[in-house]
Structures are given as structure tokens and as C-alpha cells.
Scaffold this motif. Structure first.
Motif, PDB file in Angstrom:
ATOM      1  N   PRO A  11       0.816  -1.241   0.000  1.00  0.00           N
ATOM      2  CA  PRO A  11       0.000   0.000   0.000  1.00  0.00           C
ATOM      3  C   PRO A  11       0.837   1.274   0.000  1.00  0.00           C
ATOM      4  CG  PRO A  11      -0.857  -1.561   1.605  1.00  0.00           C
ATOM      5  CD  PRO A  11       0.421  -2.134   1.093  1.00  0.00           C
ATOM      6  N   TYR A  43      -4.012  -2.821  -5.976  1.00  0.00           N
ATOM      7  CA  TYR A  43      -3.847  -1.526  -5.302  1.00  0.00           C
ATOM      8  C   TYR A  43      -3.784  -0.392  -6.318  1.00  0.00           C
ATOM      9  CZ  TYR A  43      -3.466  -2.874  -0.435  1.00  0.00           C
ATOM     10  OH  TYR A  43      -3.761  -3.295   0.833  1.00  0.00           O
TER      11      TYR A  43
ATOM     12  N   ARG B 195      -5.401   2.946   2.787  1.00  0.00           N
ATOM     13  CA  ARG B 195      -5.415   2.421   1.410  1.00  0.00           C
ATOM     14  C   ARG B 195      -5.861   0.957   1.385  1.00  0.00           C
ATOM     15  NH1 ARG B 195       0.377   5.030  -0.272  1.00  0.00           N
ATOM     16  NH2 ARG B 195      -0.359   7.138  -0.728  1.00  0.00           N
TER      17      ARG B 195
END
Lengths: 225, 214
Positions: A11, A43, B195
Motif C-alpha cells: 500500500p 492496489y 489504502r
């Protein structure tokens, strides 16, 4: 580098937030690991969707109304006096000065050092003398209040270096003897009858505790069991 | 007005200065100094310059227009009250971002209720989507935005603030840390977690294979 730590770093890797060394290590692993590359691609898609969120477009009329409201609120607020403004500036300057690492380190050193010196001077086992309060010196306590030294009431403490300890508790005519250990709360019905209320006061000195029993109704009325 | 246009041109609305920069641009510095001296017109210029960006950032942090407008009002009230404490060699944008984040924090504490992006658009507070011939594409974009908006609601307040500043406002991690008053390591941890949550939420919705209803 195994998959688990790499997957935790992806991430951050995806947006270039890792330090150079970690980035190289993750990149090296990704070249030879298909599952981790697949995760990275996931991602990337997610981040693209996040970046695609457009900033909210706010109508001009909404902003005009907003501006009017801001000025109305400002006009309602009393303006800061000249002195107040100077104090604000001084406070900000002081905070900025105090936030300097060297000043902060000095402050921590002063607090820790000061605490140490004080504990040596007044703490248990220190060189300073511990002055036990006299019963007469304690105001607001019942007349039958007594101060008991452990060496008078119990034999538990010994040794010359042991810090002097004071116990304090109230006693009743037919209740607990001075120095007798206080009955625990779950000691039984007798304890509950003899003492309707038991107050323990821990003083600042960890070795001094004040224990105060209030008389029951029977005691107050002078009724003997 | 020309001064305002000049400030917007020079600052890009609300831009954190490069580390090499020495505080705000000359025009902005001039307006700030006049506002600090009590010039109402100069302060009005600051409002005009930054109101859109302040409301927009607050909206992204809080997720709905009403709260964003309330928070933005607080920002300008505090700006008016404490502008005299600002030193012109400081980074004005970072200072303003800090006010925004604090005002959003206070607003969220007062009103924990959330309004979804869909509700927001239905109320007409925000402009409609960009005109597009491809209605299906527009619908997909709107749906993706709704998913992201809902995913943002799953984040903690700190995670959301860090993610908005880093990924939506495009600030560097160190700048975000400075604004939030924490370390860069903490901000990285918050961004990493945020995220991951966004991706997991989006993946789950996509796996369910149905249109998203916030």
C-alpha cells in the motif's frame, strides 16, 4: 524477502511512499512473485479510482451565501484587544521556542533531574526526615482517632533501614482495638454491624494511610450488644 | 479583483509552498499583512481566494456539504481571530490546512451523522457530473465515486484526514505529518491502513457484482 512483509508494504509502495532501500527490496521481490504483483495491480486500480474522485464543485451562489455568513459571524465576534493580540503573539513565540529539540531535551532533563533530587530529599528511604503528624495536628477527625506506629501495633516491620511508617485508624469503645488490622469488607456480619462506614485515606506518603470507621446507629445511641 | 486573480494564479488556490520557498508569494504576503493590520477588504480577498478550496477540502474530510460549510466557516472565523499570530515567513497553506483539519475534527465531534455522496448530489448542493455523451460511462464514474465515498466512511478520522491530504490533496507525507502534528512514520502507517481498507471495501463491492447502493 518473503511475501508477507512485502504485502504489508505494497500500500505504500504503490504511491512511492517507501524509503529507497525498502523500495528496492520490494521491487526485487515483485520481479519474481506473481501473487504479490497481482496484489500490487489491485492496489493500483483502487488508487486510480481514489484519484479519479473529482473535487466537489460548489456553486457560486453557495459560496456567496457562505461568504455573507462568515462576515456576519465575524461581526458578532468581539474583536481581540491590543493586549490580547500581544499575549497571543508572545504565547505563539514561546511555544515555538519551547518546541525546539534542544529546549525540549533540556526541559525533560530538568524535570527528570528535579524529580530525582526531590525524591532523594523527601522520599521514603531518603536522607530527609519523615515527620509523623500528631493526632492533635489532624483536624476534622473524631475524638477517638488515634495514630498508631507499626512497631507499637504490629511486629511485621523490622530492620533499621526500613522507612518509618504510620498507620492511622479510628477506634470505638467496644470496637476494634488500636492497631488491630482492619476487617476486610467481606469479613462477615459482625464487621458489617460494628462499622457502617469505613473510610481509608491514603496520604501522599505511600506509607501513611488514614482509616476512619464511623459508628453504627447502635453505637451512636450508646446501645451495648 | 485583479489582486485576487493574481494571488490565485501565483498560489494555485491552496498550495503548500515548496521547501525552498520562503513563505507565501509577494502578493499573498501583501494581502495577509494588510489583513493583519485590520483591513477588512484584504481579509475579504483572502476569503474569496481560499473559500472554494477550504470548503472542498473540508467536504472531502467530512463527506458532506453541510458539515463542510460549517467547518469552513469556523476556519475563516479562526483565521480572522488568529491571523495576527501568523508570521509571513511561515507556510500559509500549511497553516490553513491545519485550521481546516482542526475545524473538521471539531465539527465531526459535534455532528457524527453522515450524508452519503448520493444524497449530496440529490440535494443539488454540488454540481452535477460533467456532461458526457456516454451516459453509461458517467453512471460508472458516479458509481465508482459512490463506492469510494462509502469506503472513506469506513476509515477512522485520523486515517481519513491523512489519506485526503496525501492522496486527494497531493501533499507529501512530511507535509501531512506537519499539518496533522504527528510523525511521518505515523502518517505512513495511517495511509497504509487507509489504502488497504479502501481496496478491501472496493474489492468486496466488486465481488458482489451488483450496483452499489450507499
Amino acid at each position: 524477502m518473503s511475501c508477507d512483509p512485502v504485502q504489508k508494504l505494497i500500500p505504500l509502495y504503490v504511491e512511492g511512499d517507501l524509503p529507497a532501500r525498502s523500495t528496492e527490496r520490494v521491487r526485487g521481490h515483485l520481479e519474481s512473485c506473481l501473487p504479490c504483483r497481482s496484489l500490487l495491480e489491485g492496489y493500483r486500480v483502487s488508487q486510480r479510482a481514489l484519484h479519479a474522485v473529482r473535487p466537489p464543485e460548489i456553486r457560486g451562489a453557495t459560496l456567496d451565501d457562505f461568504r455573507r455568513k462568515v462576515w456576519r459571524r465575524i461581526s458578532e465576534v468581539r474583536p481581540r484587544s491590543a493586549l490580547g493580540r500581544q499575549i497571543d503573539r508572545a504565547w505563539i513565540a514561546l511555544r515555538q521556542w519551547a518546541s525546539q529539540p534542544a529546549v525540549a531535551a533540556l526541559a525533560v532533563f530538568a524535570v527528570v533531574g528535579g524529580s530525582f533530587v526531590l525524591s532523594r530529599a523527601t522520599g521514603p528511604g531518603g536522607r530527609g526526615e519523615l515527620h509523623a503528624p500528631s493526632a492533635g495536628g489532624l483536624r476534622g477527625l473524631p475524638e477517638d482517632f488515634e495514630l498508631i506506629r507499626p512497631d507499637e501495633g504490629s511486629e511485621e516491620r523490622d530492620g533499621e533501614d526500613a522507612p518509618e511508617m504510620m498507620l492511622a485508624q479510628a477506634s470505638f469503645d467496644d470496637g476494634l482495638e488500636a492497631g488491630e488490622p482492619a476487617a476486610p469488607e467481606s469479613a462477615g456480619e459482625d464487621a458489617g454491624e460494628d462499622a457502617a462506614l469505613r473510610i481509608e485515606i491514603q496520604t501522599r506518603d505511600p506509607n501513611v494511610r488514614i482509616i476512619w470507621f464511623t459508628p453504627t446507629e447502635d453505637h451512636a445511641a450508646g446501645v451495648e450488644d | 479583483v485583479s489582486n485576487v486573480v493574481e494571488i490565485v494564479r501565483l498560489t494555485g488556490g491552496l498550495r503548500v509552498a515548496d521547501p525552498a520557498d520562503e513563505g507565501p508569494s509577494t502578493s499573498l504576503r501583501f494581502v495577509i499583512e494588510r489583513a493583519q493590520a485590520g483591513d477588512a477588504a484584504a481579509f475579504d480577498q483572502l476569503i474569496v481566494c481560499f473559500q472554494r478550496k477550504v470548503v472542498s477540502t473540508a467536504w472531502r474530510v467530512l463527506g458532506n456539504q453541510d458539515d463542510a460549510l460549517d467547518a469552513a466557516q469556523e476556519v475563516f472565523i479562526k483565521l480572522h481571530r488568529y491571523l495576527h499570530t501568523f508570521r509571513v515567513d511561515q507556510d500559509f497553506s500549511a497553516w490553513l490546512y491545519r485550521l481546516i483539519v482542526n475545524a473538521c475534527h471539531d465539527t465531526r465531534k459535534r455532528r457524527p451523522r453522515h450524508i452519503s455522496l448520493e444524497e449530496e448530489r440529490e440535494r443539488g448542493g454540488l454540481d452535477t457530473l460533467r456532461s458526457s455523451d456516454d451516459v453509461e460511462a458517467s453512471a460508472m464514474v458516479a458509481e465508482d465515486e459512490s463506492i469510494i465515498a462509502a469506503a472513506l466512511e469506513t476509515l477512522s478520522q485520523k486515517e481519513r484526514a491523512a489519506l485526503v491530504l496525501r492522496d486527494l490533496e497531493g501533499l507529501a507525507t512530511e507535509e501531512v505529518a506537519k499539518i496533522l502534528g504527528s510523525s511521518a512514520t505515523t502518517v505512513r502507517s495511517q495511509i497504509c491502513s487507509a489504502r488497504a481498507k479502501i481496496k478491501q471495501f472496493r474489492d468486496r463491492v466488486m465481488r458482489e457484482g451488483r450496483r452499489f447502493r450507499p
